[in-house]
Write a protein that holds these residues in place. Structure first.
Motif, PDB file in Angstrom:
ATOM      1  N   LEU A  93       2.334  30.126  16.027  1.00 30.48           N
ATOM      2  CA  LEU A  93       3.325  30.976  15.599  1.00 30.48           C
ATOM      3  C   LEU A  93       4.686  30.076  14.803  1.00 30.48           C
ATOM      4  CD1 LEU A  93       4.952  33.798  16.639  1.00 30.48           C
ATOM      5  CD2 LEU A  93       5.662  32.362  19.027  1.00 30.48           C
ATOM      6  N   LEU A  94       5.181  28.610  15.564  1.00 30.68           N
ATOM      7  CA  LEU A  94       5.291  27.872  14.750  1.00 30.68           C
ATOM      8  C   LEU A  94       5.902  27.249  13.301  1.00 30.68           C
ATOM      9  CD1 LEU A  94       8.373  26.113  14.861  1.00 30.68           C
ATOM     10  CD2 LEU A  94       6.484  24.439  14.952  1.00 30.68           C
ATOM     11  N   LEU A  95       4.029  27.801  12.493  1.00 33.01           N
ATOM     12  CA  LEU A  95       3.980  27.499  11.016  1.00 33.01           C
ATOM     13  C   LEU A  95       3.685  28.681  10.301  1.00 33.01           C
ATOM     14  CD1 LEU A  95       1.077  24.228  12.480  1.00 33.01           C
ATOM     15  CD2 LEU A  95       3.371  24.434  11.062  1.00 33.01           C
ATOM     16  N   ALA A  96       3.746  29.979  10.791  1.00 29.40           N
ATOM     17  CA  ALA A  96       3.842  30.890  10.347  1.00 29.40           C
ATOM     18  C   ALA A  96       5.155  31.364  10.069  1.00 29.40           C
ATOM     19  CB  ALA A  96       2.766  32.127  10.425  1.00 29.40           C
ATOM     20  N   SER A  97       5.952  31.356  11.143  1.00 33.09           N
ATOM     21  CA  SER A  97       7.728  31.897  10.741  1.00 33.09           C
ATOM     22  C   SER A  97       8.161  31.396  10.297  1.00 33.09           C
ATOM     23  CB  SER A  97       8.263  31.290  11.918  1.00 33.09           C
ATOM     24  OG  SER A  97       8.583  30.617  11.803  1.00 33.09           O
ATOM     25  N   PRO A  98       8.009  30.598   8.884  1.00 34.28           N
ATOM     26  CA  PRO A  98       8.960  30.248   7.685  1.00 34.28           C
ATOM     27  C   PRO A  98       8.780  31.319   6.462  1.00 34.28           C
ATOM     28  CG  PRO A  98       8.049  28.382   8.383  1.00 34.28           C
ATOM     29  CD  PRO A  98       7.168  29.233   9.748  1.00 34.28           C
ATOM     30  N   GLN A  99       7.563  32.214   6.734  1.00 39.11           N
ATOM     31  CA  GLN A  99       6.930  33.145   5.746  1.00 39.11           C
ATOM     32  C   GLN A  99       7.597  34.596   6.081  1.00 39.11           C
ATOM     33  OE1 GLN A  99       4.156  31.794   4.561  1.00 39.11           O
ATOM     34  NE2 GLN A  99       3.611  34.438   3.421  1.00 39.11           N
ATOM     35  N   VAL A 100       8.131  34.628   6.887  1.00 36.50           N
ATOM     36  CA  VAL A 100       9.347  35.808   7.513  1.00 36.50           C
ATOM     37  C   VAL A 100      11.013  36.058   6.270  1.00 36.50           C
ATOM     38  CG1 VAL A 100      10.442  37.070   8.430  1.00 36.50           C
ATOM     39  CG2 VAL A 100       8.622  36.181   9.857  1.00 36.50           C
ATOM     40  N   SER A 101      11.121  34.581   6.169  1.00 26.60           N
ATOM     41  CA  SER A 101      12.111  34.523   5.337  1.00 26.60           C
ATOM     42  C   SER A 101      11.611  34.366   4.012  1.00 26.60           C
ATOM     43  CB  SER A 101      13.145  33.018   5.715  1.00 26.60           C
ATOM     44  OG  SER A 101      12.367  31.696   5.612  1.00 26.60           O
ATOM     45  N   PHE A 102      10.406  33.846   3.442  1.00 28.97           N
ATOM     46  CA  PHE A 102       9.487  33.235   2.345  1.00 28.97           C
ATOM     47  C   PHE A 102       9.945  35.026   1.290  1.00 28.97           C
ATOM     48  CE2 PHE A 102       8.144  29.136   2.688  1.00 28.97           C
ATOM     49  CZ  PHE A 102       9.668  28.207   3.195  1.00 28.97           C
ATOM     50  N   TRP A 103       8.741  35.271   1.615  1.00 24.37           N
ATOM     51  CA  TRP A 103       8.433  37.122   1.410  1.00 24.37           C
ATOM     52  C   TRP A 103       9.922  37.626   1.363  1.00 24.37           C
ATOM     53  CZ3 TRP A 103       4.187  36.912  -1.734  1.00 24.37           C
ATOM     54  CH2 TRP A 103       3.255  36.210  -1.423  1.00 24.37           C
TER      55      TRP A 103
END
Length: 90
Positions: free
Chosen positions: A80-90
């Protein structure tokens, strides 16, 4: 999650070549895709650690349930922590 999120998403994306779902759905599905891939990898590590510990300490089965729950919680939390930046990148 790999079977129900990643594979159908990739198949639909390869067939259509274009995204029709909007920005919010794109961010959510990209997050779920990365989360599922990382969770699968971390859970394999948890299984490996459990088997390693079971071989080294075969009579210590009473603490295995609690230890495995903690390791699984850690695996899901890291995913969850490592995938959370994906929300702001795309």
């Amino acid at each position: 999650m790999m079977t129900f999120v990643v594979m159908p998403l990739d198949a639909a994306w390869n067939v259509t070549v274009q995204w029709f779902g909007g920005e919010a759905l794109c961010k959510l599905l990209c997050f779920l895709k990365l989360f599922a891939m990382q969770a699968a990898a971390f859970i394999l590590v948890v299984i490996t650690l459990d088997r390693h510990y079971a071989i080294l300490h075969p009579l210590d089965a009473l603490s295995a349930h609690r230890r495995n729950r903690c390791l699984l919680l850690l695996a899901w939390s890291l995913s969850l922590l490592l995938a959370s930046p994906q929300v702001s990148f795309w």
